[in-house]
Scaffold this active site. Structure first.
Site, PDB file in Angstrom:
ATOM      1  CD  GLU A  99     120.007  22.857 -38.695  1.00 33.71           C
ATOM      2  OE1 GLU A  99     120.945  23.631 -38.895  1.00 33.71           O
ATOM      3  OE2 GLU A  99     119.230  22.876 -37.737  1.00 33.71           O
ATOM      4  CG  ASP A 100     124.691  24.860 -38.528  1.00 37.02           C
ATOM      5  OD1 ASP A 100     123.619  24.275 -38.094  1.00 37.02           O
ATOM      6  OD2 ASP A 100     125.179  25.599 -37.789  1.00 37.02           O
ATOM      7  CG  ASP A 103     124.189  20.581 -30.020  1.00 43.39           C
ATOM      8  OD1 ASP A 103     125.011  19.763 -29.562  1.00 43.39           O
ATOM      9  OD2 ASP A 103     124.182  21.660 -29.192  1.00 43.39           O
ATOM     10  CG  PHE A 153     131.248  25.513 -29.160  1.00 46.95           C
ATOM     11  CD1 PHE A 153     129.880  25.421 -29.283  1.00 46.95           C
ATOM     12  CD2 PHE A 153     132.365  26.339 -29.499  1.00 46.95           C
ATOM     13  CE1 PHE A 153     129.543  26.553 -30.177  1.00 46.95           C
ATOM     14  CE2 PHE A 153     131.730  27.469 -30.108  1.00 46.95           C
ATOM     15  CZ  PHE A 153     130.272  27.733 -30.521  1.00 46.95           C
ATOM     16  CG  ASP A 160     128.057  31.777 -34.694  1.00 45.54           C
ATOM     17  OD1 ASP A 160     127.757  30.934 -34.653  1.00 45.54           O
ATOM     18  OD2 ASP A 160     127.737  32.694 -33.900  1.00 45.54           O
ATOM     19  NE  ARG A 166     127.435  33.204 -38.678  1.00 44.46           N
ATOM     20  CZ  ARG A 166     126.579  32.588 -37.979  1.00 44.46           C
ATOM     21  NH1 ARG A 166     126.544  31.038 -37.992  1.00 44.46           N
ATOM     22  NH2 ARG A 166     125.999  32.774 -37.000  1.00 44.46           N
TER      23      ARG A 166
HETATM   24  P1  5GP Z   1     120.244  22.304 -31.826  1.00 43.56           P
HETATM   25  O1  5GP Z   1     120.903  22.110 -30.073  1.00 43.56           O
HETATM   26  O2  5GP Z   1     118.864  23.050 -31.666  1.00 43.56           O
HETATM   27  O3  5GP Z   1     120.365  20.903 -32.641  1.00 43.56           O
HETATM   28  O4  5GP Z   1     121.177  23.115 -32.438  1.00 43.56           O
HETATM   29  C1  5GP Z   1     120.851  24.369 -32.869  1.00 43.56           C
HETATM   30  C2  5GP Z   1     122.200  25.182 -33.632  1.00 43.56           C
HETATM   31  O5  5GP Z   1     122.887  25.595 -32.463  1.00 43.56           O
HETATM   32  C3  5GP Z   1     122.753  24.673 -34.647  1.00 43.56           C
HETATM   33  O6  5GP Z   1     122.157  24.827 -35.838  1.00 43.56           O
HETATM   34  C4  5GP Z   1     124.052  25.693 -34.701  1.00 43.56           C
HETATM   35  O7  5GP Z   1     123.898  26.703 -35.283  1.00 43.56           O
HETATM   36  C5  5GP Z   1     124.001  25.746 -33.168  1.00 43.56           C
HETATM   37  N1  5GP Z   1     125.228  24.942 -32.783  1.00 43.56           N
HETATM   38  C6  5GP Z   1     125.099  23.503 -32.084  1.00 43.56           C
HETATM   39  N2  5GP Z   1     126.408  23.028 -31.748  1.00 43.56           N
HETATM   40  C7  5GP Z   1     127.219  24.063 -32.140  1.00 43.56           C
HETATM   41  C8  5GP Z   1     128.594  24.153 -32.243  1.00 43.56           C
HETATM   42  O8  5GP Z   1     129.495  22.893 -31.645  1.00 43.56           O
HETATM   43  N3  5GP Z   1     129.363  25.021 -32.511  1.00 43.56           N
HETATM   44  C9  5GP Z   1     128.584  26.186 -33.064  1.00 43.56           C
HETATM   45  N4  5GP Z   1     129.180  27.158 -33.492  1.00 43.56           N
HETATM   46  N5  5GP Z   1     127.420  26.210 -33.226  1.00 43.56           N
HETATM   47  C10 5GP Z   1     126.602  24.998 -32.587  1.00 43.56           C
END
Ligand code: 5GP
Length: 182
Positions: A99-100, A103, A153, A160, A166
């Site tokens: 995973e990137d 969050d 963020f 992205d 990206r």
């Molecule tokens: P989750 O809130 O479900 O853990 O995050 C899902 C997705 O939201 C991550 O895999 C990512 O692609 C995107 N995301 C969450 N935080 C950020 C952020 O700070 N920057 C960006 N560009 N994408 C984010």
């Protein structure tokens, strides 16, 4: 101009490279040569990290890709839908989800519960970034975590803004004007 929208470079290229190498070494040490391992990239944010990480794992791993709903705006909705499923069965295999960023943890929670029904031998998670302050799903934890970051963020190295940036080789915090203008 790109430089005008950067508030702060949070993680530079060299730091990313060193940490990805360490993560690869740690993953390599956690498995045996003859384990059936598949690295599963969660698209699209994970693709740059996965490409670099895979080259630092010194084991014969397979690579597969899964696309789930894209992230709209700067907050997560928790709506996870499969856009592209894995090509291969994961039954009896060791899965490492790449995973990137974690969050809220909602994406990962949904992906893990979906993949568990396919009877893998194990599922582990390797995330590049972790934003613990934003976690709404407490039980979601990464087994490997590149960097813990503050509740900001971030963009670059796979992450992205509106599908762009990206390709930048570092991770940065944009100036608020970037998304205020849109
Ligand atoms: P989750 O809130 O479900 O853990 O995050 C899902 C997705 O939201 C991550 O895999 C990512 O692609 C995107 N995301 C969450 N935080 C950020 C952020 O700070 N920057 C960006 N560009 N994408 C984010």
């Amino acid at each position: 101009m790109l430089e005008n929208m950067i508030e702060e470079i949070l993680i530079d290229e060299k730091t990313l490279k060193n940490r990805v190498k360490e993560l690869g070494e740690s993953i390599t040490a956690a498995y045996d040569e003859d384990d059936d391992i598949v690295l599963v990239c969660i698209l699209r944010g994970g693709f740059i990290f996965m490409a670099d990480l895979a080259r630092q794992v010194k084991l014969p791993v397979a690579c597969d890709f899964m696309d789930v709903t894209s992230y709209e705006g700067t907050t997560s909705t928790g709506n996870v839908r499969i856009i592209k499923d894995l090509e291969e069965s994961i039954e009896g295999k060791h899965v490492i989800l790449v995973e990137d960023i974690i969050d809220t943890g909602l994406t990962l929670k949904h992906v893990i519960s979906m993949l568990e029904t396919r009877k893998p031998k194990s599922i582990k998670v390797c995330t590049l970034l972790d934003k613990p302050a934003r976690r709404s799903v407490k039980e979601v934890e990464a087994d490997w975590n590149g960097f813990e970051i503050p509740n900001k963020f971030v963009i670059g190295y796979g992450l992205d803004y509106d599908e762009k940036y990206r390709n930048l080789p570092y991770i940065f915090v944009p100036k608020p004007e970037l998304y205020e203008d849109n």
